[in-house]
Design a protein around this motif. Structure first.
Motif, PDB file in Angstrom:
ATOM      1  N   ALA A 189       0.821  -1.214   0.000  1.00  0.00           N
ATOM      2  CA  ALA A 189       0.000   0.000   0.000  1.00  0.00           C
ATOM      3  C   ALA A 189       0.854   1.262   0.000  1.00  0.00           C
ATOM      4  O   ALA A 189       0.502   2.254  -0.632  1.00  0.00           O
ATOM      5  N   GLU A 190       1.969   1.201   0.700  1.00  0.00           N
ATOM      6  CA  GLU A 190       2.868   2.361   0.788  1.00  0.00           C
ATOM      7  C   GLU A 190       3.896   2.386  -0.342  1.00  0.00           C
ATOM      8  O   GLU A 190       4.644   3.353  -0.460  1.00  0.00           O
ATOM      9  N   ALA A 191       3.956   1.305  -1.125  1.00  0.00           N
ATOM     10  CA  ALA A 191       4.979   1.157  -2.179  1.00  0.00           C
ATOM     11  C   ALA A 191       6.363   1.401  -1.584  1.00  0.00           C
ATOM     12  O   ALA A 191       7.196   2.097  -2.142  1.00  0.00           O
ATOM     13  N   ASP A 192       6.593   0.790  -0.434  1.00  0.00           N
ATOM     14  CA  ASP A 192       7.811   1.006   0.346  1.00  0.00           C
ATOM     15  C   ASP A 192       8.809  -0.121   0.095  1.00  0.00           C
ATOM     16  O   ASP A 192       8.663  -1.228   0.611  1.00  0.00           O
ATOM     17  N   ARG A 193       9.826   0.164  -0.706  1.00  0.00           N
ATOM     18  CA  ARG A 193      10.837  -0.838  -1.054  1.00  0.00           C
ATOM     19  C   ARG A 193      11.642  -1.294   0.162  1.00  0.00           C
ATOM     20  O   ARG A 193      11.933  -2.477   0.307  1.00  0.00           O
ATOM     21  N   THR A 194      11.997  -0.367   1.031  1.00  0.00           N
ATOM     22  CA  THR A 194      12.796  -0.713   2.207  1.00  0.00           C
ATOM     23  C   THR A 194      12.036  -1.686   3.098  1.00  0.00           C
ATOM     24  O   THR A 194      12.575  -2.722   3.501  1.00  0.00           O
ATOM     25  N   THR A 195      10.795  -1.366   3.397  1.00  0.00           N
ATOM     26  CA  THR A 195       9.978  -2.248   4.230  1.00  0.00           C
ATOM     27  C   THR A 195       9.770  -3.592   3.543  1.00  0.00           C
ATOM     28  O   THR A 195       9.799  -4.638   4.198  1.00  0.00           O
ATOM     29  N   THR A 196       9.593  -3.585   2.248  1.00  0.00           N
ATOM     30  CA  THR A 196       9.411  -4.829   1.503  1.00  0.00           C
ATOM     31  C   THR A 196      10.628  -5.736   1.669  1.00  0.00           C
ATOM     32  O   THR A 196      10.495  -6.931   1.917  1.00  0.00           O
ATOM     33  N   HIS A 197      11.824  -5.162   1.567  1.00  0.00           N
ATOM     34  CA  HIS A 197      13.038  -5.959   1.736  1.00  0.00           C
ATOM     35  C   HIS A 197      13.163  -6.465   3.174  1.00  0.00           C
ATOM     36  O   HIS A 197      13.584  -7.612   3.395  1.00  0.00           O
ATOM     37  N   GLN A 198      12.792  -5.652   4.131  1.00  0.00           N
ATOM     38  CA  GLN A 198      12.848  -6.079   5.531  1.00  0.00           C
ATOM     39  C   GLN A 198      11.853  -7.204   5.798  1.00  0.00           C
ATOM     40  O   GLN A 198      12.166  -8.182   6.478  1.00  0.00           O
ATOM     41  N   ILE A 199      10.651  -7.056   5.270  1.00  0.00           N
ATOM     42  CA  ILE A 199       9.622  -8.090   5.432  1.00  0.00           C
ATOM     43  C   ILE A 199      10.095  -9.391   4.793  1.00  0.00           C
ATOM     44  O   ILE A 199       9.924 -10.469   5.362  1.00  0.00           O
ATOM     45  N   THR A 200      10.699  -9.291   3.622  1.00  0.00           N
ATOM     46  CA  THR A 200      11.180 -10.478   2.922  1.00  0.00           C
ATOM     47  C   THR A 200      12.219 -11.217   3.754  1.00  0.00           C
ATOM     48  O   THR A 200      12.182 -12.451   3.844  1.00  0.00           O
ATOM     49  N   ALA A 201      13.124 -10.487   4.386  1.00  0.00           N
ATOM     50  CA  ALA A 201      14.153 -11.123   5.221  1.00  0.00           C
ATOM     51  C   ALA A 201      13.520 -11.855   6.403  1.00  0.00           C
ATOM     52  O   ALA A 201      13.884 -13.003   6.704  1.00  0.00           O
ATOM     53  N   VAL A 202      12.574 -11.214   7.062  1.00  0.00           N
ATOM     54  CA  VAL A 202      11.891 -11.839   8.201  1.00  0.00           C
ATOM     55  C   VAL A 202      11.066 -13.035   7.723  1.00  0.00           C
ATOM     56  O   VAL A 202      11.071 -14.104   8.344  1.00  0.00           O
ATOM     57  N   PHE A 203      10.389 -12.860   6.619  1.00  0.00           N
ATOM     58  CA  PHE A 203       9.552 -13.904   6.030  1.00  0.00           C
ATOM     59  C   PHE A 203      10.401 -15.149   5.720  1.00  0.00           C
ATOM     60  O   PHE A 203      10.030 -16.265   6.074  1.00  0.00           O
ATOM     61  N   LYS A 204      11.551 -14.953   5.089  1.00  0.00           N
ATOM     62  CA  LYS A 204      12.435 -16.074   4.766  1.00  0.00           C
ATOM     63  C   LYS A 204      12.898 -16.784   6.034  1.00  0.00           C
ATOM     64  O   LYS A 204      12.899 -18.014   6.102  1.00  0.00           O
ATOM     65  N   ASP A 205      13.296 -16.005   7.031  1.00  0.00           N
ATOM     66  CA  ASP A 205      13.770 -16.582   8.282  1.00  0.00           C
ATOM     67  C   ASP A 205      12.665 -17.407   8.953  1.00  0.00           C
ATOM     68  O   ASP A 205      12.910 -18.532   9.402  1.00  0.00           O
ATOM     69  N   CYS A 206      11.485 -16.857   9.011  1.00  0.00           N
ATOM     70  CA  CYS A 206      10.361 -17.562   9.649  1.00  0.00           C
ATOM     71  C   CYS A 206      10.022 -18.856   8.907  1.00  0.00           C
ATOM     72  O   CYS A 206       9.761 -19.880   9.541  1.00  0.00           O
ATOM     73  N   CYS A 207      10.041 -18.809   7.596  1.00  0.00           N
ATOM     74  CA  CYS A 207       9.703 -19.994   6.815  1.00  0.00           C
ATOM     75  C   CYS A 207      10.809 -21.046   6.884  1.00  0.00           C
ATOM     76  O   CYS A 207      10.520 -22.239   6.989  1.00  0.00           O
ATOM     77  N   GLN A 208      12.073 -20.606   6.859  1.00  0.00           N
ATOM     78  CA  GLN A 208      13.184 -21.558   6.956  1.00  0.00           C
ATOM     79  C   GLN A 208      13.193 -22.267   8.304  1.00  0.00           C
ATOM     80  O   GLN A 208      13.568 -23.432   8.388  1.00  0.00           O
ATOM     81  N   ASN A 209      12.786 -21.568   9.334  1.00  0.00           N
ATOM     82  CA  ASN A 209      12.737 -22.163  10.671  1.00  0.00           C
ATOM     83  C   ASN A 209      11.398 -22.815  10.969  1.00  0.00           C
ATOM     84  O   ASN A 209      11.135 -23.208  12.103  1.00  0.00           O
ATOM     85  N   GLU A 210      10.558 -22.902   9.954  1.00  0.00           N
ATOM     86  CA  GLU A 210       9.256 -23.561  10.018  1.00  0.00           C
ATOM     87  C   GLU A 210       8.294 -22.943  11.029  1.00  0.00           C
ATOM     88  O   GLU A 210       7.449 -23.623  11.601  1.00  0.00           O
ATOM     89  N   TYR A 211       8.428 -21.633  11.241  1.00  0.00           N
ATOM     90  CA  TYR A 211       7.475 -20.912  12.085  1.00  0.00           C
ATOM     91  C   TYR A 211       6.253 -20.484  11.280  1.00  0.00           C
ATOM     92  O   TYR A 211       5.220 -20.156  11.844  1.00  0.00           O
ATOM     93  N   ALA A 212       6.423 -20.458   9.963  1.00  0.00           N
ATOM     94  CA  ALA A 212       5.340 -20.026   9.087  1.00  0.00           C
ATOM     95  C   ALA A 212       5.377 -20.844   7.805  1.00  0.00           C
ATOM     96  O   ALA A 212       6.410 -21.380   7.424  1.00  0.00           O
ATOM     97  N   ASP A 213       4.239 -20.920   7.162  1.00  0.00           N
ATOM     98  CA  ASP A 213       4.108 -21.659   5.908  1.00  0.00           C
ATOM     99  C   ASP A 213       4.090 -20.659   4.751  1.00  0.00           C
ATOM    100  O   ASP A 213       3.114 -19.927   4.570  1.00  0.00           O
ATOM    101  N   ARG A 214       5.184 -20.619   3.993  1.00  0.00           N
ATOM    102  CA  ARG A 214       5.330 -19.657   2.910  1.00  0.00           C
ATOM    103  C   ARG A 214       4.171 -19.739   1.921  1.00  0.00           C
ATOM    104  O   ARG A 214       3.586 -18.735   1.540  1.00  0.00           O
ATOM    105  N   ALA A 215       3.834 -20.950   1.507  1.00  0.00           N
ATOM    106  CA  ALA A 215       2.780 -21.130   0.504  1.00  0.00           C
ATOM    107  C   ALA A 215       1.437 -20.613   1.011  1.00  0.00           C
ATOM    108  O   ALA A 215       0.699 -19.956   0.265  1.00  0.00           O
TER     109      ALA A 215
END
Length: 69
Positions: free
Chosen positions: A6-32
């Motif tokens: 909504a904010e078209a915020d590239r910085t936040t998008t990259h930060q979210i992606t890093a957290v998202f990857k970490d959570c999914c790799q550690n099986e805290y969240a389901d990426r799909a």
């Protein structure tokens, strides 16, 4: 993710992606499952925020051309 879109915020998008990857790799969240919650347009918008903006891509190309890469 939707907030970054909504904010078209590239910085936040990259930060979210890093957290998202970490959570999914550690099986805290389901990426799909999380990705499926976004509409196709939201997915495309999120992905487009991960690539450098056109001005950065153009600047990088100028540098590559100048140094002969």
């Amino acid at each position: 993710m939707r907030s970054a879109i909504a904010e078209a915020d590239r910085t936040t998008t990259h930060q979210i992606t890093a957290v998202f990857k970490d959570c999914c790799q550690n099986e805290y969240a389901d990426r799909a499952a999380i990705w499926a919650e976004l509409t196709r347009i939201e997915q495309q918008q999120f992905q487009s925020l991960l690539i450098p903006p056109p001005i950065a891509r153009n600047g990088a190309q100028i540098i590559r051309d100048a140094i002969g890469c």
